[in-house]
Scaffold this active site. Structure first.
Site, mmCIF file in Angstrom:
data_model
loop_
_atom_site.group_PDB
_atom_site.id
_atom_site.type_symbol
_atom_site.label_atom_id
_atom_site.label_comp_id
_atom_site.label_asym_id
_atom_site.label_seq_id
_atom_site.Cartn_x
_atom_site.Cartn_y
_atom_site.Cartn_z
ATOM 1 N N GLY A 256 4.177 -3.722 -3.734
ATOM 2 C CA GLY A 256 5.003 -3.445 -4.912
ATOM 3 C C GLY A 256 6.439 -3.860 -4.701
ATOM 4 O O GLY A 256 7.000 -3.685 -3.619
ATOM 5 N N ARG B 59 18.024 -12.607 1.106
ATOM 6 C CA ARG B 59 19.326 -13.271 1.299
ATOM 7 C C ARG B 59 19.853 -13.043 2.702
ATOM 8 O O ARG B 59 20.345 -13.971 3.372
ATOM 9 C CB ARG B 59 20.307 -12.722 0.264
ATOM 10 C CG ARG B 59 21.754 -13.176 0.412
ATOM 11 C CD ARG B 59 22.579 -12.511 -0.700
ATOM 12 N NE ARG B 59 23.984 -12.866 -0.649
ATOM 13 C CZ ARG B 59 24.915 -12.203 0.034
ATOM 14 N NH1 ARG B 59 24.551 -11.121 0.756
ATOM 15 N NH2 ARG B 59 26.176 -12.584 0.009
ATOM 16 N N ARG C 186 -0.797 -8.733 -3.769
ATOM 17 C CA ARG C 186 -1.673 -8.085 -2.795
ATOM 18 C C ARG C 186 -2.849 -9.017 -2.531
ATOM 19 O O ARG C 186 -3.494 -9.478 -3.466
ATOM 20 C CB ARG C 186 -2.146 -6.722 -3.311
ATOM 21 C CG ARG C 186 -1.020 -5.689 -3.352
ATOM 22 C CD ARG C 186 -1.508 -4.342 -3.879
ATOM 23 N NE ARG C 186 -0.506 -3.315 -3.680
ATOM 24 C CZ ARG C 186 0.456 -3.013 -4.545
ATOM 25 N NH1 ARG C 186 0.536 -3.693 -5.673
ATOM 26 N NH2 ARG C 186 1.320 -2.063 -4.309
ATOM 27 N N ASP D 196 3.754 0.293 3.785
ATOM 28 C CA ASP D 196 2.836 0.484 4.911
ATOM 29 C C ASP D 196 1.633 -0.457 4.871
ATOM 30 O O ASP D 196 1.135 -0.886 5.915
ATOM 31 C CB ASP D 196 2.385 1.945 5.009
ATOM 32 C CG ASP D 196 1.759 2.471 3.718
ATOM 33 O OD1 ASP D 196 1.669 1.702 2.731
ATOM 34 O OD2 ASP D 196 1.356 3.637 3.697
ATOM 35 N N THR E 202 10.173 -0.110 -0.387
ATOM 36 C CA THR E 202 9.358 0.690 -1.304
ATOM 37 C C THR E 202 10.224 1.795 -1.887
ATOM 38 O O THR E 202 11.008 2.413 -1.158
ATOM 39 C CB THR E 202 8.133 1.307 -0.602
ATOM 40 O OG1 THR E 202 7.537 2.284 -1.452
ATOM 41 C CG2 THR E 202 8.493 1.973 0.713
ATOM 42 N N ASP F 218 9.307 4.648 -2.835
ATOM 43 C CA ASP F 218 8.792 5.992 -2.535
ATOM 44 C C ASP F 218 9.443 6.649 -1.319
ATOM 45 O O ASP F 218 9.301 7.863 -1.121
ATOM 46 C CB ASP F 218 7.282 5.942 -2.314
ATOM 47 C CG ASP F 218 6.510 5.694 -3.600
ATOM 48 O OD1 ASP F 218 7.088 5.912 -4.684
ATOM 49 O OD2 ASP F 218 5.339 5.278 -3.530
ATOM 50 N N ASP G 124 8.566 6.573 1.746
ATOM 51 C CA ASP G 124 7.507 7.258 2.500
ATOM 52 C C ASP G 124 7.114 6.527 3.784
ATOM 53 O O ASP G 124 5.963 6.594 4.216
ATOM 54 C CB ASP G 124 6.273 7.451 1.606
ATOM 55 C CG ASP G 124 5.724 6.127 1.082
ATOM 56 O OD1 ASP G 124 6.373 5.084 1.251
ATOM 57 O OD2 ASP G 124 4.630 6.148 0.477
ATOM 58 N N ARG H 124 13.144 21.894 -26.615
ATOM 59 C CA ARG H 124 11.842 21.474 -26.122
ATOM 60 C C ARG H 124 11.738 21.581 -24.606
ATOM 61 O O ARG H 124 12.742 21.575 -23.897
ATOM 62 C CB ARG H 124 11.556 20.019 -26.529
ATOM 63 C CG ARG H 124 11.235 19.848 -27.997
ATOM 64 C CD ARG H 124 11.124 18.381 -28.363
ATOM 65 N NE ARG H 124 10.798 18.215 -29.773
ATOM 66 C CZ ARG H 124 10.952 17.072 -30.445
ATOM 67 N NH1 ARG H 124 11.436 16.011 -29.826
ATOM 68 N NH2 ARG H 124 10.618 17.014 -31.721
ATOM 69 N N ARG I 299 3.045 8.818 -5.364
ATOM 70 C CA ARG I 299 1.623 9.137 -5.276
ATOM 71 C C ARG I 299 1.320 10.064 -4.110
ATOM 72 O O ARG I 299 0.535 10.992 -4.215
ATOM 73 C CB ARG I 299 0.809 7.849 -5.153
ATOM 74 C CG ARG I 299 -0.706 8.046 -5.227
ATOM 75 C CD ARG I 299 -1.454 6.719 -5.146
ATOM 76 N NE ARG I 299 -1.252 6.065 -3.865
ATOM 77 C CZ ARG I 299 -0.583 4.935 -3.698
ATOM 78 N NH1 ARG I 299 -0.051 4.332 -4.727
ATOM 79 N NH2 ARG I 299 -0.436 4.394 -2.506
ATOM 80 N N GLY J 277 19.195 18.600 -12.409
ATOM 81 C CA GLY J 277 19.185 19.996 -12.819
ATOM 82 C C GLY J 277 17.878 20.457 -13.423
ATOM 83 O O GLY J 277 17.863 21.274 -14.353
ATOM 84 N N LYS K 21 17.050 30.351 -21.579
ATOM 85 C CA LYS K 21 17.013 28.891 -21.582
ATOM 86 C C LYS K 21 16.197 28.418 -22.781
ATOM 87 O O LYS K 21 15.017 28.745 -22.912
ATOM 88 C CB LYS K 21 16.388 28.365 -20.288
ATOM 89 C CG LYS K 21 17.254 28.603 -19.050
ATOM 90 C CD LYS K 21 16.630 27.974 -17.806
ATOM 91 C CE LYS K 21 17.491 28.219 -16.573
ATOM 92 N NZ LYS K 21 16.911 27.616 -15.348
ATOM 93 N N SER L 103 15.733 25.180 -23.574
ATOM 94 C CA SER L 103 15.052 23.925 -23.246
ATOM 95 C C SER L 103 14.898 23.845 -21.736
ATOM 96 O O SER L 103 15.659 24.462 -20.992
ATOM 97 C CB SER L 103 15.835 22.715 -23.758
ATOM 98 O OG SER L 103 17.100 22.622 -23.094
ATOM 99 N N ARG M 20 11.062 0.888 -10.801
ATOM 100 C CA ARG M 20 11.080 -0.177 -9.797
ATOM 101 C C ARG M 20 12.083 -1.279 -10.113
ATOM 102 O O ARG M 20 12.463 -2.032 -9.234
ATOM 103 C CB ARG M 20 9.692 -0.824 -9.703
ATOM 104 C CG ARG M 20 8.709 -0.057 -8.861
ATOM 105 C CD ARG M 20 7.467 -0.894 -8.679
ATOM 106 N NE ARG M 20 6.495 -0.207 -7.847
ATOM 107 C CZ ARG M 20 5.261 -0.639 -7.662
ATOM 108 N NH1 ARG M 20 4.867 -1.754 -8.251
ATOM 109 N NH2 ARG M 20 4.434 0.025 -6.893
#
Length: 328
Positions: free
Chosen positions: A15, A25, A76, A107, A130, A132, A134, A167, A176, A190, A218, A220, A261
């Protein structure tokens, strides 16, 4: 005796993430600084198998530090997962007289590089790209900081609507297997609740928390959910459950998806990419191989690829406590 490095290839795999172009660069210009040639590989490992190479110099990477995505494209490759595919890739590298390569990815990309190095003793270095965050062995991966800022900006805008219409919004962000984006963006924006794969809040506890928020005045609320959270089958099922148990709430769902992304990388990601690219090339020139370059305590470090792949990244327990206190 270490292999003499005269031609270094660079590719992006998996990704895309903001900062990949800045890393390309950096690799290209570090090669130019040390008077060695740099070869760009289009479309990741699939391009390596097909010999889709291009010579790159300092001017071929001008004006890309600010661009998201990757000029070398990414893909991939199922073929690279086979021994036959990797043999084809090795043959193409040898034919092009390439002495080592730098792979920018996650990974899965590192797993491919590690296996390739083991089979052919071919010098490789990895740069973690990435959103994430991770990957073990680095405090930040390329694109993570930019993705956080993108998510914060989106949630800030969603909150305007949530407040205007009283709302409850469920905002799903990427993650993931790891909740780093959700946790940090949730605190920064927040959010009243943050749901991540590492912590099972539970449906009843979530409903009770939202009920308390309503009782506290609260009108919303924002709940940030990592896509890998296991509290429900998906965010829409969670919405239905909350509406059934808290009819006083008008619930909406916003899935941020791939917009996280994209976009111009932050200053942090541009500087990080520049530092990691320099270290990756110079490590190859020093005879090092099969490492990932990363950042720990603001120092550029090397972590064995296998350790980067198999090591577990842990969620920050202090941040979890901070998020609990802030949700009062």
């Amino acid at each position: 005796m270490p292999k003499i490095i005269k031609r270094v290839a660079v590719l992006t795999s998996g990704g895309d993430s903001p900062g990949m172009n800045a890393a390309i660069r950096s690799v290209v210009r570090t090669c130019a600084f040390h008077k060695i040639q740099c070869i760009g590989i289009y479309r990741g490992y699939q391009g390596m198998i097909e010999g889709d190479f291009i010579e790159m110099g300092p001017r071929s990477v001008h004006n890309i530090i600010n661009k998201g995505g990757t000029i070398l494209k990414s893909a991939r490759s199922k073929e690279f997962m086979t021994v036959e595919g990797r043999k084809k890739a090795y043959a193409e590298l040898i034919k092009a007289e390439i002495d080592g390569f730098v792979v920018i990815g996650g990974d899965g990309s590192f797993t491919g590089a590690q296996i390739f190095n083991k089979e052919f003793k071919f010098p490789v270095m990895g740069i973690p790209g990435t959103i994430d965050n991770d990957i073990f062995g680095t405090s930040h991966t390329l694109g993570y900081d930019t993705a956080l800022n993108t998510v914060i900006e989106c949630i800030d805008k969603i909150r305007d609507t949530a407040s205007s219409h009283n709302r409850l919004f469920f905002v799903e962000v990427m993650g993931r297997d790891a909740g780093h984006i959700a946790l940090n963006a949730g605190i920064g924006a927040g959010a009243e609740e943050i749901l991540i794969p590492e912590e099972d809040l539970g449906l009843e506890r979530l409903v009770e928390s939202l009920r308390k928020s309503k009782a506290a005045g609260k009108s919303s609320s924002i709940v940030v959910i990592a896509e890998g959270d296991k509290i429900g089958k998906n965010v829409f099922e969670l919405k239905d459950y909350v509406e059934a148990n808290l009819p006083e709430y008008e619930v909406r769902v916003s899935v941020l998806g791939h917009m996280q992304r994209g976009g111009s990388p932050s200053c942090f990601d541009r500087v990080l990419a520049s530092r990691l690219g320099v270290k990756a090339v110079e490590s190859l020139l020093e005879g090092k191989s099969n490492f990932m370059v990363g950042m720990l305590n603001d120092k550029v470090t090397l972590t064995p690829l296998l350790q980067a792949i198999k090591g577990e990244t842990l969620i920050d327990r202090e941040l979890l406590r901070v998020s609990e206190i802030m949700s009062v």
